[in-house]
Design a protein around this motif. Structure first.
Motif, mmCIF file in Angstrom:
data_model
loop_
_atom_site.group_PDB
_atom_site.id
_atom_site.type_symbol
_atom_site.label_atom_id
_atom_site.label_comp_id
_atom_site.label_asym_id
_atom_site.label_seq_id
_atom_site.Cartn_x
_atom_site.Cartn_y
_atom_site.Cartn_z
ATOM 1 N N ASP A 84 0.837 -1.203 0.000
ATOM 2 C CA ASP A 84 0.000 0.000 0.000
ATOM 3 C C ASP A 84 0.868 1.248 0.000
ATOM 4 O O ASP A 84 0.591 2.216 -0.698
ATOM 5 N N ASN A 88 0.953 4.206 -2.706
ATOM 6 C CA ASN A 88 0.792 5.625 -2.357
ATOM 7 C C ASN A 88 1.973 6.454 -2.838
ATOM 8 O O ASN A 88 1.801 7.530 -3.417
ATOM 9 N N THR A 152 -5.097 13.560 1.795
ATOM 10 C CA THR A 152 -5.098 12.309 1.032
ATOM 11 C C THR A 152 -3.978 12.350 -0.013
ATOM 12 O O THR A 152 -3.411 13.415 -0.261
ATOM 13 N N PRO A 153 -3.648 11.202 -0.617
ATOM 14 C CA PRO A 153 -2.611 11.221 -1.666
ATOM 15 C C PRO A 153 -2.928 12.207 -2.791
ATOM 16 O O PRO A 153 -2.028 12.800 -3.367
ATOM 17 N N LEU A 232 -0.181 14.033 5.429
ATOM 18 C CA LEU A 232 -1.099 12.914 5.190
ATOM 19 C C LEU A 232 -1.742 12.434 6.484
ATOM 20 O O LEU A 232 -1.166 12.561 7.562
ATOM 21 N N GLU A 236 -4.294 6.215 7.654
ATOM 22 C CA GLU A 236 -4.869 5.699 6.411
ATOM 23 C C GLU A 236 -3.821 5.500 5.324
ATOM 24 O O GLU A 236 -3.827 4.494 4.622
ATOM 25 N N TYR A 237 -2.955 6.497 5.165
ATOM 26 C CA TYR A 237 -2.029 6.478 4.035
ATOM 27 C C TYR A 237 -0.593 6.609 4.512
ATOM 28 O O TYR A 237 -0.259 7.549 5.216
ATOM 29 N N LYS A 238 0.252 5.638 4.118
ATOM 30 C CA LYS A 238 1.680 5.756 4.396
ATOM 31 C C LYS A 238 2.418 5.787 3.066
ATOM 32 O O LYS A 238 1.960 5.219 2.085
ATOM 33 N N THR A 239 3.581 6.442 3.070
ATOM 34 C CA THR A 239 4.470 6.315 1.916
ATOM 35 C C THR A 239 5.614 5.397 2.351
ATOM 36 O O THR A 239 5.684 5.021 3.516
#
Lengths: 292, 280
Positions: A84, A88, A152-153, A232, A236-239
């Motif tokens: 994921d 992202n 969000t991305p 971010l 929810e969102y990781k890089t």
């Protein structure tokens, strides 16, 4: 140095010619290059080792009971949600770079061609933004992004356009100024409106600068840690950098097995990218440095 | 022509301008203002004058981080540029394999700071284990660890820029120097160095700002340990903001000082080296 030993003919052809004791330098540099690149192989080697042995004996080969096949990878992937994070990182990098190229090159053309107080001021602001360190704006930027729902991305792409605009506008303006005005005037006289002139005449000429800017910005966005970490919604969102730092966690001990495996997975895409566009990257770095 | 383009302002400039306002101008101005306020979020800010700035001078970790950052920057600028220049000189001599060596030396530059930090943490701790210590044992280890890490990352990048500079020198100049009887050292000092001055300017500037603004590598390699002793300015500011509740204002004030220092260095450095460049 021993430039003296080179004959006149060799000097004229610079690096393509062979020098007298060249093989000694080749040998020395081969050894240096192997040492230089060894950290990556040490990480690769440790990624197959049982985690409790990594910290104790990082330089020994995995063998017998310390060899764990892909266990570290399985555990790391599970703990970090690496795929994921990879997705992202890819989305954010590709979209940010595309948007930066499109928007800032258009903006730069306008700045270069419309000479007014407003455009001069905007250009000065862009130059100014290049010297401001991220820590200066990190707190307020994360709050502003939060208020505007840019967590969000897709949202962070706008933030990257804003924070990356300075360098890109600066580089594009420099290049646009070297394009002779007559080409654009001819297009205008032939009935092109500015938008057609830009996309049919100017943008194709800008292509080399686009590649330079794209390389520099992609290297920045892909590896950036702090900006996405603060902007971010990281539950929810990781890089990729966030996922790796996440393994370190709080005060508990680090799972070095999973860490090594994830480091390898983080390095692989970079090596592939480097092999694929090495020429462009090197050219981009040189062009970027000369302008910057 | 000028006039017809102007009507297209909303299409050409507005997207970048809007993002620039959101991503830079508003946070910057707000940041300056908040450095004079006490706050926990942007909306509850109360103006307190220069109180935050006064508090900074009582913060020993920050004063230490300024010193640590300055020392780190000086050492890293010298080592990276010296090594990169030597490698560039040798790799322009035209022996077999130079292209492969360039490729190898440049590679670490593409790896991100967080990843670099953990790669070197495992290696340096492995070496230090022979002496029964770790990177967390003393800030000296953290300091030299960061120097090694940054050299590994940046030598290749600077080398590429130096190689481009060296290859731009007209061969007649080197030849003429030799015909006039100059030794290798004299040629280097009086011809090569002045001719690559633009590259030196760029590389010094890049390494200087990279060193001064270093964050990711510092966070991943030592995290500032032991007890803030290997903490650089950027990490100290981050810590003040996000680990000390009630110190957001002080963090922002530190950030303003950090910004002023970076801007000052950039300005002075460009002035100083630009004047030494040779017109070609």
């Amino acid at each position: 140095m021993d430039t003296k030993k080179r004959t006149r003919k060799e000097e004229q052809f610079g690096d393509t010619s062979k020098m007298k004791h060249g093989w000694i330098l080749t040998l020395i540099f081969s050894v240096l290059a192997v040492i230089f690149i060894s950290p990556i192989f040490i990480v690769l080697m440790n990624s197959f080792k049982q985690k409790s042995f990594i910290n104790l004996q990082p330089f020994s080969l995995p063998k017998g009971d310390t060899f764990v096949k892909f266990e570290n990878y399985a555990r790391g992937l599970e703990q970090t949600g690496f795929f994921d994070a990879f997705k992202n990182s890819l989305i954010i990098t590709v979209l940010s770079v595309a948007l930066i190229i499109l928007c800032t090159s258009m903006c730069a053309w306008y700045i270069a061609r419309v000479n007014s107080k407003g455009t001069n001021f905007l250009y000065t602001l862009c130059l100014f933004s290049m010297i401001v360190p991220f820590q200066m704006v990190m707190f307020t930027l994360s709050k502003v992004a939060d208020m505007l729902g840019l967590t969000t991305p897709l949202g962070i792409v706008i933030v990257y356009l804003g924070f990356g605009a300075g360098l890109s506008v600066f580089m594009f303006v420099g290049f646009v100024k070297s394009i002779p005005l007559e080409i654009e005037e001819a297009a205008m006289i032939d009935g092109c409106n500015p938008l057609q002139t830009y996309f049919q005449v100017v943008f194709p000429i800008l292509k080399p600068t686009c590649i330079t800017v794209a390389i520099l910005q992609a290297m920045w966005v892909w590896n950036d840690y702090l900006l996405p970490y603060l902007v971010l919604d990281i539950t929810e969102y990781k890089t990729i950098p966030i996922a790796i730092q996440y393994l370190k966690g709080g005060y508990g001990s680090v799972d070095w097995g999973a860490m090594m495996a994830m480091l390898v997975l983080a390095i692989i895409p970079i090596v592939i990218f480097y092999m694929a566009c090495q020429k462009h990257i090197i050219k981009g770095v040189i062009a970027g440095a000369v302008k910057g | 022509m000028n006039h017809s383009i102007k009507k297209y302002f909303p299409i050409f400039v507005l997207p970048t301008l809007a993002a620039f306002v959101i991503g830079f101008i508003v946070p910057f101005i707000l940041g300056i203002y908040l450095s004079f306020c006490k706050f926990t979020t942007v909306t509850d800010a109360k103006f307190v004058g220069i109180e935050n700035f006064v508090k900074i001078f009582g913060d020993k970790t920050f004063l230490h981080s300024i010193w640590f950052t300055a020392l780190f920057t000086v050492v890293s600028v010298v080592t990276i540029n010296l090594l990169a220049f030597i490698v560039a000189m040798l790799l322009t001599k035209g022996f077999k394999g130079t292209n492969i060596f360039r490729t190898v030396f440049f590679m670490p530059n593409l790896i991100g700071g967080i990843v670099l930090g953990y790669i070197w943490q495992i290696i340096l701790n492995g070496v230090l284990a022979h002496f029964g210590v770790t990177l967390q044992y003393s800030a000296t280890y953290g300091f030299w660890g960061l120097i090694i890490l940054m050299n590994w990352q940046q030598i290749g990048y600077m080398m590429i820029i130096y190689i481009a500079g060296i290859q731009n020198i007209p061969t007649e100049l080197i030849e003429a120097a030799k015909i006039d009887g100059a030794t290798s050292w004299q040629t280097l000092k009086n011809v090569t160095l002045p001719m690559v001055m633009p590259s030196i300017t760029i590389c010094t500037f890049l390494t200087l700002t990279n060193g001064f603004k270093l964050f990711d590598q510092n966070l991943a390699l030592t995290g500032g340990g032991p007890s803030h002793q290997s903490e650089m300015m950027a990490l100290n500011i981050f810590d003040t903001f996000y680990t000390k509740i009630g110190y957001e204002g002080v963090g922002q004030a530190k950030a303003v000082i950090f910004f002023i220092l970076v801007a000052l260095i950039a300005f002075v450095q460009l002035r100083a080296t630009r004047s030494k460049e040779v017109q070609q």
